[in-house]
Design an enzyme around this catalytic site. Structure first.
Site, mmCIF file in Angstrom:
data_model
loop_
_atom_site.group_PDB
_atom_site.id
_atom_site.type_symbol
_atom_site.label_atom_id
_atom_site.label_comp_id
_atom_site.label_asym_id
_atom_site.label_seq_id
_atom_site.Cartn_x
_atom_site.Cartn_y
_atom_site.Cartn_z
ATOM 1 N N ARG A 110 33.876 53.022 36.761
ATOM 2 C CA ARG A 110 32.864 52.152 36.156
ATOM 3 C C ARG A 110 32.924 50.752 36.779
ATOM 4 O O ARG A 110 33.981 50.165 36.883
ATOM 5 C CB ARG A 110 33.073 52.068 34.640
ATOM 6 C CG ARG A 110 32.621 53.350 33.940
ATOM 7 C CD ARG A 110 32.880 53.302 32.475
ATOM 8 N NE ARG A 110 34.287 53.139 32.207
ATOM 9 C CZ ARG A 110 34.780 52.808 31.009
ATOM 10 N NH1 ARG A 110 33.969 52.590 30.010
ATOM 11 N NH2 ARG A 110 36.063 52.704 30.826
ATOM 12 N N LYS A 136 40.271 50.307 40.333
ATOM 13 C CA LYS A 136 41.556 49.739 40.736
ATOM 14 C C LYS A 136 42.528 50.881 41.037
ATOM 15 O O LYS A 136 42.179 52.057 40.867
ATOM 16 C CB LYS A 136 42.119 48.792 39.678
ATOM 17 C CG LYS A 136 42.460 49.409 38.355
ATOM 18 C CD LYS A 136 43.044 48.329 37.438
ATOM 19 C CE LYS A 136 43.440 48.902 36.111
ATOM 20 N NZ LYS A 136 44.041 47.909 35.242
ATOM 21 N N CYS A 141 35.777 44.523 32.168
ATOM 22 C CA CYS A 141 36.290 43.355 31.444
ATOM 23 C C CYS A 141 36.215 42.099 32.299
ATOM 24 O O CYS A 141 35.475 41.176 31.995
ATOM 25 C CB CYS A 141 37.727 43.602 31.029
ATOM 26 S SG CYS A 141 37.956 45.183 30.232
ATOM 27 N N THR A 194 31.689 36.096 15.735
ATOM 28 C CA THR A 194 32.310 36.470 14.448
ATOM 29 C C THR A 194 31.531 35.825 13.295
ATOM 30 O O THR A 194 31.267 36.461 12.266
ATOM 31 C CB THR A 194 33.779 36.016 14.430
ATOM 32 O OG1 THR A 194 34.391 36.493 15.627
ATOM 33 C CG2 THR A 194 34.524 36.547 13.227
ATOM 34 N N ARG A 250 42.017 35.225 35.314
ATOM 35 C CA ARG A 250 42.301 36.235 36.335
ATOM 36 C C ARG A 250 41.157 36.307 37.354
ATOM 37 O O ARG A 250 41.388 36.405 38.547
ATOM 38 C CB ARG A 250 42.496 37.587 35.640
ATOM 39 C CG ARG A 250 43.632 38.369 36.206
ATOM 40 C CD ARG A 250 44.058 39.482 35.306
ATOM 41 N NE ARG A 250 44.446 40.634 36.098
ATOM 42 C CZ ARG A 250 45.602 40.738 36.750
ATOM 43 N NH1 ARG A 250 46.478 39.771 36.674
ATOM 44 N NH2 ARG A 250 45.880 41.815 37.457
ATOM 45 N N LYS A 280 40.334 35.265 24.462
ATOM 46 C CA LYS A 280 40.125 36.514 25.197
ATOM 47 C C LYS A 280 39.309 36.267 26.477
ATOM 48 O O LYS A 280 39.637 36.745 27.568
ATOM 49 C CB LYS A 280 39.410 37.517 24.285
ATOM 50 C CG LYS A 280 38.827 38.712 24.972
ATOM 51 C CD LYS A 280 39.898 39.661 25.450
ATOM 52 C CE LYS A 280 39.344 40.675 26.415
ATOM 53 N NZ LYS A 280 39.774 42.000 26.206
HETATM 54 N N1 SAJ Z 1 42.061 42.853 41.095
HETATM 55 C C1 SAJ Z 1 42.085 42.237 42.349
HETATM 56 N N2 SAJ Z 1 43.191 41.511 42.691
HETATM 57 C C2 SAJ Z 1 44.256 41.386 41.856
HETATM 58 C C3 SAJ Z 1 44.225 42.003 40.581
HETATM 59 C C4 SAJ Z 1 43.107 42.734 40.235
HETATM 60 O O1 SAJ Z 1 41.140 42.331 43.148
HETATM 61 O O2 SAJ Z 1 45.232 40.721 42.267
HETATM 62 C C5 SAJ Z 1 40.890 43.640 40.706
HETATM 63 C C6 SAJ Z 1 41.211 45.114 40.434
HETATM 64 O O3 SAJ Z 1 41.239 45.861 41.624
HETATM 65 C C7 SAJ Z 1 40.067 45.487 39.529
HETATM 66 C C8 SAJ Z 1 39.806 44.209 38.712
HETATM 67 O O4 SAJ Z 1 40.422 43.167 39.459
HETATM 68 O O5 SAJ Z 1 38.921 45.816 40.272
HETATM 69 C C9 SAJ Z 1 40.346 44.219 37.300
HETATM 70 O O6 SAJ Z 1 41.617 44.846 37.229
HETATM 71 P P1 SAJ Z 1 42.816 44.342 36.302
HETATM 72 O O7 SAJ Z 1 43.935 45.284 36.414
HETATM 73 O O8 SAJ Z 1 43.148 42.940 36.622
HETATM 74 O O9 SAJ Z 1 42.206 44.317 34.842
HETATM 75 P P2 SAJ Z 1 41.411 45.359 33.873
HETATM 76 O O10 SAJ Z 1 39.950 45.061 33.992
HETATM 77 O O11 SAJ Z 1 41.855 46.770 34.046
HETATM 78 O O12 SAJ Z 1 41.960 44.843 32.443
HETATM 79 C C10 SAJ Z 1 41.826 43.467 32.069
HETATM 80 C C11 SAJ Z 1 43.189 42.950 31.595
HETATM 81 N N3 SAJ Z 1 43.151 41.487 31.477
HETATM 82 C C12 SAJ Z 1 44.087 40.711 32.065
HETATM 83 O O13 SAJ Z 1 44.995 41.156 32.746
HETATM 84 C C13 SAJ Z 1 43.949 39.235 31.835
HETATM 85 C C14 SAJ Z 1 43.536 43.577 30.247
HETATM 86 O O14 SAJ Z 1 44.712 43.006 29.704
HETATM 87 C C15 SAJ Z 1 42.368 43.358 29.248
HETATM 88 O O15 SAJ Z 1 42.624 43.985 28.004
HETATM 89 C C16 SAJ Z 1 41.141 44.009 29.838
HETATM 90 O O16 SAJ Z 1 40.851 43.344 31.075
HETATM 91 C C17 SAJ Z 1 40.010 43.838 28.827
HETATM 92 O O17 SAJ Z 1 39.750 44.793 28.065
HETATM 93 O O18 SAJ Z 1 39.457 42.749 28.738
#
Ligand code: SAJ
Length: 415
Positions: free
Chosen positions: A340, A333, A267, A127, A220, A213
């Site tokens: 992607r 997922k 992400c 920023t 996670r 962020k």
């Molecule tokens: N995954 C696992 N085990 C889990 C949870 C997820 O293997 O227990 C994997 C999923 O299969 C996937 C990846 O992790 O491949 C990411 O999936 P996700 O649903 O956890 O997250 P994203 O990438 O769709 O979105 C995340 C979110 N961040 C968090 O939950 C902390 C979202 O809120 C953010 O806005 C987004 O990243 C972003 O734009 O950064």
């Protein structure tokens, strides 16, 4: 302060929904994108990305005259930059060139009193860098890094935190972290988001907002890496990792996430590297988590090789080229069509390359074949295959499962 016109730079997965939600609150929105095709599509009231209900909101905003898209920035009271921050080279270094171009593109139309917000997920310091690029382009205006609270232009970072597939809902309901370069920058940015945000707008500074962020997604990633490491350990020790995790999670202060084929999407698999790139000596756990999650697809591929050998030993009449493999799920997922950075797709493609026989995929959320993989319906894939690899826990897979011991279940759905 009233915002009569808002400009959103970058009309992708975050920018377009954000522009549409502002427009739905009857604010004039000018969307800016370098992609002429995207601009034309939006101006027809249509969309170029997949997100539930977004088509309706964009259509209404364009027909009612509150949203228009253009290639060249025009004057506005607030500018939101929502462009990609990919990696440059192979070293996971963040590439800020899109942010730099966006900053330089809006600089000529800035006027005293304007607000500039960086929404793109960025390394700490980005920023301040935006403010530097703007200041260099507009020596006639003052900026927070030199003029502090009295600056002509206010600059803030307000990261998005929406979940793909639930963007419109979460844009409105999620709390928002608002990090201005000065208190006035924060105040003005909060006033802007309050146009549509029903969650709390929590004030902080720009660097903390950037780090918040990155921290959310790294938290996670580290937790998923823990689950993935447990799954590899449990495989060696002949323990069902899903049963293990559900038992451990009965402890009131334990909440382990789920293992899988690896971490995909744009992400969680990316953002932790932005911390590592700034503080490589300190971010040891964050780096290790990335390496564990990035290594998981390779482990699944090794499992396929082992299982194929076992299958061939047990069936001497079969040659490897006669063995049919089905891969269930290709998206990054469950219950989405987005491939992607998908670990599932990576594994299915790798198996297709090394397996001498037929390899089928089942991706019920996508029509037609994907990356050269023949996309079958679930029933046919189960019937045809000798060896099964479950990669995504799509809702469609929850009823039926192959009755076979030659199964790799990376999501614990069928085992
Ligand atoms: N995954 C696992 N085990 C889990 C949870 C997820 O293997 O227990 C994997 C999923 O299969 C996937 C990846 O992790 O491949 C990411 O999936 P996700 O649903 O956890 O997250 P994203 O990438 O769709 O979105 C995340 C979110 N961040 C968090 O939950 C902390 C979202 O809120 C953010 O806005 C987004 O990243 C972003 O734009 O950064």
């Amino acid at each position: 302060m009233a915002f009569k016109t808002i400009s959103v730079i970058g009309l992708g997965y975050i920018g377009l929904p954000t522009a549409a939600v502002f427009a739905s609150r009857k604010v004039n929105v000018i969307g800016v994108d370098v992609n002429q095709k995207a601009v034309d599509t939006i101006n027809k009231g249509e969309i170029h990305i997949v997100e539930p209900d977004l088509d309706m909101v964009v259509h209404a905003a364009v027909t009612e005259g509150y949203l228009k898209a253009t290639i060249t920035p025009e004057p506005a009271d607030a500018f939101l930059i929502a462009v990609p921050t990919p990696f440059k080279g192979d070293n996971h270094e963040p590439d800020l060139s899109y942010i730099e171009s966006a900053s330089k593109a809006i600089a000529p139309v800035l006027k005293k009193g304007d607000l500039v917000i960086l929404e793109s997920t960025s390394p700490v310091g980005a920023t301040e860098q935006v403010a530097e690029w703007l200041a260099a382009a507009r020596p006639d205006l003052t900026f927070p890094q030199t003029a502090g609270e009295e600056s002509d232009i206010r600059v803030a970072h307000c990261p998005e935190r929406v979940l793909p597939g639930k963007v419109l809902e979460e844009l409105v309901s999620n709390d928002r972290v608002i990090g201005g370069m000065t208190s006035k920058c924060t105040e003005q940015a909060s006033a802007l988001y309050k146009i549509f945000v029903k969650g709390e707008c929590v004030a902080t500074n720009a660097r903390t907002a950037e780090m918040a962020k990155l921290t959310e997604n790294s938290f996670r990633d580290v937790n998923i890496a823990f689950a993935n490491e447990l799954s590899i350990i449990c495989d060696k020790l002949d323990i069902n990792v899903w049963e293990l995790i559900s038992l451990a999670n009965r402890h009131p202060r334990v909440n382990i996430l789920q293992p899988g084929p690896g971490v995909g999407g744009h992400c969680i698999a990316v953002d932790p590297w932005f911390i590592v790139s700034k503080t490589p000596g300190e971010a040891r756990l964050i780096r290790a988590a990335r390496e564990v999650n990035d290594g998981k697809p390779e482990w699944v591929i090794e499992k396929y090789k082992e299982l194929l050998s076992t299958l061939l030993l047990a069936n001497p009449s079969l040659a490897a080229k006669d063995v049919i493999v089905s891969c269930y799920g290709l998206a990054f997922k469950a219950d989405i069509d987005d491939v992607r950075e998908s670990a599932a797709l990576k594994i299915a493609k790798a198996v297709k390359v090394i397996h001498p026989g037929e390899v089928y995929a089942v991706e019920p959320n996508i029509q037609g074949d994907v990356s050269g993989l023949r996309n079958l319906d679930l029933q046919s894939a189960i019937e045809k295959a000798h060896l099964h690899i479950l990669l995504v826990e799509h809702a469609q897979f929850k009823g039926e499962c192959p009755d076979s011991k030659y199964l790799i279940d990376t999501k614990g759905l069928w085992c």
